[in-house]
Design an enzyme around this catalytic site. Structure first.
Site, PDB file in Angstrom:
ATOM      1  CG  ASP A  32      -0.253  -0.451   2.510  1.00 48.11           C
ATOM      2  OD1 ASP A  32       0.995  -0.447   2.560  1.00 48.11           O
ATOM      3  OD2 ASP A  32      -0.952  -0.797   3.471  1.00 48.11           O
ATOM      4  CG  ASP A  42      -8.428  -1.550  12.419  1.00 51.05           C
ATOM      5  OD1 ASP A  42      -7.460  -2.213  11.987  1.00 51.05           O
ATOM      6  OD2 ASP A  42      -8.900  -0.579  11.808  1.00 51.05           O
ATOM      7  CG  HIS A  93      -5.748  -2.475   9.191  1.00 50.98           C
ATOM      8  ND1 HIS A  93      -5.919  -1.196   9.664  1.00 50.98           N
ATOM      9  CD2 HIS A  93      -4.404  -2.675   9.202  1.00 50.98           C
ATOM     10  CE1 HIS A  93      -4.745  -0.662   9.935  1.00 50.98           C
ATOM     11  NE2 HIS A  93      -3.805  -1.543   9.680  1.00 50.98           N
ATOM     12  CD  GLU A 102      -8.404   1.011   8.033  1.00 52.48           C
ATOM     13  OE1 GLU A 102      -8.392   0.074   8.867  1.00 52.48           O
ATOM     14  OE2 GLU A 102      -7.682   2.016   8.142  1.00 52.48           O
TER      15      GLU A 102
END
Ligand code: PGA
Length: 270
Positions: A67, A136, A138, A143
């Site tokens: 990314d 979280d 990811h 996400e």
């Protein structure tokens, strides 16, 4: 998922580097999927050491990063291109033309993402994908709520991720809101994944990923569908796993197999 738990992140990273080195020696023109963030730093240091001290040769290796932040060019110290050049590429003998990272300044995102996927395909697919995990759950910037079939695309960062990464930018308001990220579908097509997580703040994400249900709310849990994932955790990140005894037994069997001690495993018995 194969789960390997080491006492600390240094030991786990050395172990991860063994898997990378084994592949690079066996297939010098292999394709590595790279990750950024604090998690892979020790792994990259070990890869640099292996290059310098043991001559591990990256000259034919190709890389694709997961990314990049939208809006940041390669000279921005928080861009992932800058991170990779600084922490790995400039310290090993990789050909810069073999390293691929989405361009955060692309204007036609759709075309850019399509081309990125095509380049991965043209390179023969990713042999080994290195992955960290967000608090979280990811992977890359997929996400919670991301489609589990998603491909490389533009993604809005979650507030939790912006909070987690604010320390690098000197404040939440300075963190980009968008990123280009490989999709879960893209990651699932890699041949093998090394899934790394260190520290107590990753314990919930690790438990949910390894032992929880598969859900788009914890995108790393999609790795349960992957053909070959090796999870490498330190004690702190593995602390909430309930099947630790079993994972340890698997590692004993694996080690006996690798040493050819087949009889001790009951192979070839009467
Ligand atoms: P970290 O980030 O390696 O800096 O903990 C991981 C991630 O957010 O994917």
């Amino acid at each position: 998922m194969r789960v390997i738990i080491e006492p600390d992140s240094a030991a786990a990273s050395r172990r991860a580097a063994c898997f990378v080195a084994e592949l690079v020696r066996k297939k010098p023109e292999c394709v590595l999927g790279m990750a950024t963030g604090s998690t892979p730093l020790l792994l990259y240091q070990e890869m640099i050491r292996l290059h310098r001290e043991e001559g591990l040769d990256f000259s034919h290796v190709k890389t694709f990063n997961l990314d990049e932040y939208v809006g940041l060019g390669p000279a921005h110290p928080q861009s992932y291109r800058f991170f990779m050049n600084q922490n790995l590429f400039s310290q090993i003998n990789i050909d810069p033309n073999h390293t691929h990272i989405p361009d955060g300044r692309a204007l036609d995102f759709e075309a850019h993402c399509r081309l990125y996927e095509q380049k991965i395909k043209d390179a023969g697919g990713i042999d080994l994908q290195i992955l960290g995990v967000g608090s979280d759950g990811h992977i890359a910037f997929n996400e919670p709520g991301s489609s589990l079939g998603s491909r490389t695309r533009l993604k809005t960062l979650a507030s939790e991720t912006i909070r987690d990464n604010a320390r690098y930018f000197g404040g939440e308001d300075k963190v980009p809101r968008l990123a280009i990220t490989m999709g879960i579908g893209t990651i699932l097509e890699s041949h093998r994944c090394l899934f790394l997580a260190f520290g107590p703040h990753k314990a919930t994400a690790v438990r949910d990923t390894v032992e929880g249900p598969i859900t788009a709310q914890v995108t790393a849990s999609a790795l349960q569908l992957h053909r070959e994932v090796i999870g490498l955790f330190d004690e702190a990140a593995a602390r909430l796993l309930v099947r630790r005894d079993y994972y340890a037994e698997v590692e004993i069997s694996q080690s006996l197999l690798e040493q050819g001690r087949h009889r001790e495993l009951g192979i070839g018995g009467v």
